[in-house]
Design an enzyme around this catalytic site. Structure first.
Site, PDB file in Angstrom:
ATOM      1  N   GLU A  41      -6.345   3.098   7.231  1.00  0.00           N
ATOM      2  CA  GLU A  41      -7.784   2.816   7.148  1.00  0.00           C
ATOM      3  C   GLU A  41      -8.071   1.319   7.176  1.00  0.00           C
ATOM      4  O   GLU A  41      -9.162   0.906   7.559  1.00  0.00           O
ATOM      5  CB  GLU A  41      -8.377   3.447   5.881  1.00  0.00           C
ATOM      6  N   HIS A  91     -20.686   9.712   4.362  1.00  0.00           N
ATOM      7  CA  HIS A  91     -20.376  11.152   4.376  1.00  0.00           C
ATOM      8  C   HIS A  91     -21.635  11.914   3.996  1.00  0.00           C
ATOM      9  O   HIS A  91     -22.267  11.596   2.992  1.00  0.00           O
ATOM     10  CB  HIS A  91     -19.245  11.457   3.388  1.00  0.00           C
ATOM     11  N   ARG A 118     -20.367  13.540  11.194  1.00  0.00           N
ATOM     12  CA  ARG A 118     -20.872  13.025   9.920  1.00  0.00           C
ATOM     13  C   ARG A 118     -22.062  12.080  10.056  1.00  0.00           C
ATOM     14  O   ARG A 118     -23.010  12.160   9.281  1.00  0.00           O
ATOM     15  CB  ARG A 118     -19.738  12.300   9.192  1.00  0.00           C
ATOM     16  N   ARG A 151     -15.938   8.204  12.392  1.00  0.00           N
ATOM     17  CA  ARG A 151     -14.697   8.975  12.340  1.00  0.00           C
ATOM     18  C   ARG A 151     -14.983  10.463  12.202  1.00  0.00           C
ATOM     19  O   ARG A 151     -15.881  10.854  11.463  1.00  0.00           O
ATOM     20  CB  ARG A 151     -13.857   8.525  11.138  1.00  0.00           C
ATOM     21  N   SER A 211      -8.682  11.181   9.612  1.00  0.00           N
ATOM     22  CA  SER A 211      -8.173  10.045   8.840  1.00  0.00           C
ATOM     23  C   SER A 211      -6.714  10.260   8.472  1.00  0.00           C
ATOM     24  O   SER A 211      -5.884   9.370   8.612  1.00  0.00           O
ATOM     25  CB  SER A 211      -9.007   9.820   7.583  1.00  0.00           C
ATOM     26  N   GLY A 254       0.838  -1.198   0.000  1.00  0.00           N
ATOM     27  CA  GLY A 254       0.000   0.000   0.000  1.00  0.00           C
ATOM     28  C   GLY A 254       0.866   1.238   0.000  1.00  0.00           C
ATOM     29  O   GLY A 254       1.773   1.377   0.820  1.00  0.00           O
ATOM     30  N   GLY A 281      -0.333   4.514   0.113  1.00  0.00           N
ATOM     31  CA  GLY A 281      -1.029   5.719   0.574  1.00  0.00           C
ATOM     32  C   GLY A 281      -0.279   6.321   1.754  1.00  0.00           C
ATOM     33  O   GLY A 281       0.890   6.009   1.979  1.00  0.00           O
ATOM     34  N   LEU A 282      -0.962   7.174   2.507  1.00  0.00           N
ATOM     35  CA  LEU A 282      -0.273   7.858   3.607  1.00  0.00           C
ATOM     36  C   LEU A 282       0.310   6.888   4.618  1.00  0.00           C
ATOM     37  O   LEU A 282       1.425   7.082   5.103  1.00  0.00           O
ATOM     38  CB  LEU A 282      -1.239   8.815   4.319  1.00  0.00           C
ATOM     39  N   HIS A 337     -18.265   6.486   2.507  1.00  0.00           N
ATOM     40  CA  HIS A 337     -17.042   7.285   2.482  1.00  0.00           C
ATOM     41  C   HIS A 337     -15.842   6.655   3.168  1.00  0.00           C
ATOM     42  O   HIS A 337     -14.725   6.764   2.678  1.00  0.00           O
ATOM     43  CB  HIS A 337     -17.347   8.630   3.137  1.00  0.00           C
TER      44      HIS A 337
END
Lengths: 629, 255
Positions: A404, A237, A303, A414, A419, A11, A13-14, A368
């Site tokens: 996530e 969301h 949310r 959340r 996130s 992965g 991503g961040l 979301h």
């Protein structure tokens, strides 16, 4: 034999990139596997910002308030040590990103600008225009590139994680990966595997997630015995715009300035935050229902609450133009606000053909975020056995899970802006866990018999062969569409037991039909039909986890709302749902596990009073917890 | 129901062909939705069963850069390519899709854009920092500078400006506008500046800035409307100043 300092990160991503960077800093060789160029990972889609109680506006904000609001926002289902440690480290993470050159918005003096997000009364969200996720990801991408040039990170882009290789003692020793360009399966060896593969929105098809967010990696691990927690908690969301191919997010920060409304109807009633029935505004006039229902936070309620209110208002027949949609009104924005939200406005106009500066946006809640995910261990800093356990390790020894795709931080809902911070925090923490983990390993992967790897490879090759030779009648994309319809209908804003029972059966029927597919493409050159059909097997199992988890949780908490059980039930359900795979049962086996609530007393979740440092009881939190990671 | 035709340049390197698909036009339909329809029912205009079209996609909201392709010859993202306006513009019922032709073709509409990322390595595309553990804030940056940096930093390495550039082809080595823009970005940040000299040296070497012929196609097609012409001009000035300094041997640390 010395333990090779080698880790596989799946992965880009961040979470994956921050893990890779921290590992490289330790001098550990990282094999970074990603479906796409890491710069195109889904983290780029985060718009609004990243939370950290830096208290830049001197409002009396504190990491402890951030932690409490995160726990409360998650309806007390989050593991508190993880949340507290994250919120304490958050300001340092912001400073790190600032040094990396991340293009944060600035105040007049050149310091960081902050704004307000949902679920809080503090200006705690640092941001970069309307593409904060993109900017953070790029900042980390650059650091990863730096270590790549130094030879400490090796990228495997357009490659997919297919299977974990587990040795005879049950220890992770590598993975089977597939090159998308030629469908070749290969063994990749290392002494630990870190999964950071994000959410599973694409299972619902109509979601704000990227189409690569299938949840397939977790699905595959689940089928290999990994425990999956809180699958039923899917964040809806409140403000997305509909589309045939996907839903598109309109950032939560808009709600800090824009007002949500429909035309009122005083003959109808709705319950406010005090449980009182109030009329739905005045007939024929604009009804700002969130402001009417929630006095303190108004449009900036969390949310889940906003999504439910919008859903209710539409169920009452008050949706705009008779459809399931409400107005998000930005028509009064001044020039500087228009500039701040320009990119979001452009996206809206591109996809709807309407100018949000002139006509109020029409929005509706959409899938979301995945609060649930891999169950991971998280020994708190103060725990006596802290150094015998490993943060973010799943029940599969040596296989870690971050961002996530793990379950621990956000509980039942959340908060916006949490996130990005959680993904980076997870990545950095897990990066620090590797050397202690290696230290207690007795064997190196090079000592593991070759058969172990060959067996794993053979399994994947056999499944590939099986899929390619299917001669059935079903189209995989049609099955996906049908699966997504079930999930959207029964597993989103409102859940009913009767329909959930049906959903479980219907998903099983799709699983049956999946056995009867036929691939419209059987070539080995970037065969996306095969790639998706292969992913779909694990996706089906996680879909069952979601539906069955929702069915068994007879209460309402955060993102999970059942009208038959409208209240939170802490006696029976202040627990994590744990799903395990059982091929003989045909359904996931479910159990419940305690939530770590050691720091903050579990309380009713309401938003009538501002949280301050003085209002919090911090006596149970050790005073020497580190404010960095 | 109105229908339209997608003409898609398909196949692999050295084996490309055009295949047509006739589709029903639905409200607010984009190219991606059309391609997804073909996945579900891969039957071409002649009524023959074929393979689903292969394309790259991820975010579908024009921020990841994956789904870039030539649409009626113009490089852009297919997620924001809405069918109706394109048909209105051309006055036909046909839309032509093709892969970028300046990169190795993988299959159908998918190309390998690794070159962009290799070039970002060549220009040392990062800030030189002392690891991730320091507890200091970064240097202050005034809003005006941040605005320039942010615009440059919205570049998603999609390659639209590169495929549009006459000097960026399979046989040339020009780094292209996107990478020049990134060089300007890193040169602006105080922590990125420490590699400025090396970055400018790269820009003076093979594939460097002098290979730009100022056609200005780049700025016309950038989906993020980044002022690439300005970036090229600014970096050109930096290169000139740097060359001058090299020549006279000044290396003042103040610079």
């Amino acid at each position: 034999m010395a333990i090779q300092q080698e880790v596989i990160v799946v992965g880009g991503g961040l979470a994956g990139l921050s893990a890779a960077m921290r590992l490289a800093e330790h001098g550990i060789l990282v094999h970074l596997v990603s479906l796409t160029k890491v710069k195109r990972s889904h983290s780029v889609c985060a718009q609004g910002g990243i939370n950290a109680a830096v208290n830049l506006k001197n409002e009396g904000d504190s990491p402890y308030i951030h932690a409490y609001e995160t726990v409360k926002g998650g309806d007390f289902l989050a593991n508190q040590p993880q949340v507290v440690e994250m919120c304490l480290a958050a300001p340092q993470i912001i400073k790190m990103l600032d040094r990396f050159g991340c293009t944060f918005n600035r105040n007049l003096e050149g310091g960081l600008d902050v704004r307000r997000f949902g679920g809080t009364t503090f200006n705690r969200t640092v941001y970069c225009g309307s593409s904060t996720g993109q900017q953070l990801l790029y900042a980390l991408d650059e650091q990863v590139r730096r270590y790549e040039v130094k030879g400490l990170i090796k990228k495997y882009e357009h490659h997919e994680f297919m299977r974990l290789v587990i040795d005879e003692e049950g220890i992770s020793r590598g993975i089977i990966l597939m090159d998308h360009y030629n469908l070749k399966m290969e063994v990749l060896k290392a002494n630990a595997v870190i999964i950071g593969t994000g959410g599973l929105g694409f299972m619902f098809k109509k979601s704000t997630n990227s189409t690569i967010c299938t949840g397939a990696a977790n699905g595959r691990l689940f089928m290999q015995g990994m425990e999956y927690a809180n699958g039923e908690f899917i964040q809806i969301h409140p403000t997305s715009i509909p589309g045939h191919d996907k839903l598109r997010l309109m950032t939560e920060t808009l709600r800090g300035f824009a007002r949500v409304w429909v035309f009122g109807d005083e003959t109808k009633q709705i319950k406010d935050e005090n449980g009182n029935w109030i009329p739905c505004g005045k007939t024929g006039e604009r009804w700002y229902f969130l402001e009417d229902m929630y006095k303190l936070l108004g449009n900036l309620v969390p949310r889940d609450i906003a999504a439910r209110a919008i859903h209710q208002v539409c169920e009452l027949g008050l949706g705009v133009e008779g459809h399931k949609q409400v107005y998000l009104d930005c028509t009064g924005f001044d020039e500087s606000l228009v500039k701040k939200f320009q990119s979001v406005f452009e996206i809206y106009q591109k996809f709807t053909g309407e100018d949000p500066k002139v006509k109020p946006m029409k929005i509706y809640p959409g899938v979301h975020y995945t609060m649930g995910g891999a169950f991971v261990d998280y020994p708190a800093e103060e725990d006596g056995d802290r150094h015998l356990r490993f943060k973010y390790m799943t029940n599969l020894t040596g296989c870690f899970n971050v961002g996530e795709s793990q379950y621990g931080i956000h509980g039942a809902n959340r908060l916006g802006g949490n996130s990005l911070i959680s993904c980076i925090f997870d990545g950095l923490v897990v990066g620090d866990e590797m050397q202690p983990y290696f230290h207690q390993l007795k064997k190196d992967y090079k000592e593991i018999p070759e058969e172990v790897f060959e067996r794993a490879l053979a399994k994947e090759q056999a499944f590939k062969h099986e899929l390619m030779s299917k001669k059935g009648v079903e189209n995989i994309h049609q099955l996906h569409e049908e699966l997504s319809e079930i999930l959207v209908r029964d597993c989103t804003v409102v859940r009913h037991n009767e329909s959930l029972e049906k959903a479980v059966q219907e998903i099983k029927k799709i699983r049956q039909r999946y056995k009867n597919i036929r691939l419209d493409d059987t070539s080995n050159e970037l065969n996306q039909t095969f790639i998706f059909a292969n992913q779909f097997r694990g996706m089906l199992e996680i879909a069952l986890v979601i539906a069955k988890g929702a069915l068994l949780r007879d209460e309402s908490r955060g993102g999970h709302f059942k009208p038959e059980f409208p209240d939170r039930d802490d006696v029976n359900f202040l627990k994590h749902t744990i799903a395990t795979y059982d091929p003989d049962e045909g359904e996931p086996v479910m159990s419940f596990r305690e939530v770590d609530t050691r720091y903050f007393t579990v309380a009713k979740r309401d938003y009538k009073k501002k949280v301050t440092l003085e209002s919090l009881d911090l006596s149970k939190i050790p005073s020497n917890l580190p404010a960095y990671v | 129901m109105k229908s339209f035709t997608l003409q898609i340049l398909r196949g692999t390197e050295g084996n490309q062909y055009v295949e047509e698909f006739e589709l029903e036009l639905t409200p607010l339909m984009n190219v991606i939705t059309a391609l997804m329809e073909i996945q579900k029912r891969p039957i071409n205009k002649k009524g023959e069963l074929t393979t689903p079209v292969v394309w790259e996609q991820a975010c579908l909201e024009e921020v990841c850069g994956s789904c870039s392709m030539l649409i009626n010859g113009i490089p852009r993202q297919s997620c924001t390519a809405m069918i109706q306006p394109i048909l209105d513009e051309t006055g036909t019922d046909k839309i032509h899709l093709a892969p970028f032709d300046c990169y190795p073709l993988i299959r159908d509409l998918v190309i390998d854009r690794s070159r962009i990322f290799d070039d970002l390595k060549r220009i040392k595309g990062w800030s030189e920092v002392d690891g991730s553990r320091s507890t200091e804030f970064g240097p202050k940056i005034l809003p005006k500078t941040q605005e320039v940096m942010y615009e440059l930093s919205t570049c998603m390495s999609c390659g639209c400006c590169l495929v549009a550039c006459p000097n960026y082809t399979k046989t040339t080595q020009f780094v292209g506008a996107a990478v020049v823009g990134q060089a300007r970005l890193y040169n602006l940040h105080p922590n990125g500046k420490s590699n400025k000299e090396e970055r400018l040296n790269t820009m003076m070497g093979k594939g460097g800035l002098h290979e730009c012929s100022k056609a200005q196609n780049c700025v016309q097609v950038c989906p993020k409307k980044i002022d690439l012409v300005e970036a090229i001009a600014e970096l050109g000035d930096q290169v000139t100043a740097h060359a001058f300094k090299e020549f006279f041997g000044s290396n003042s640390p103040e610079e």
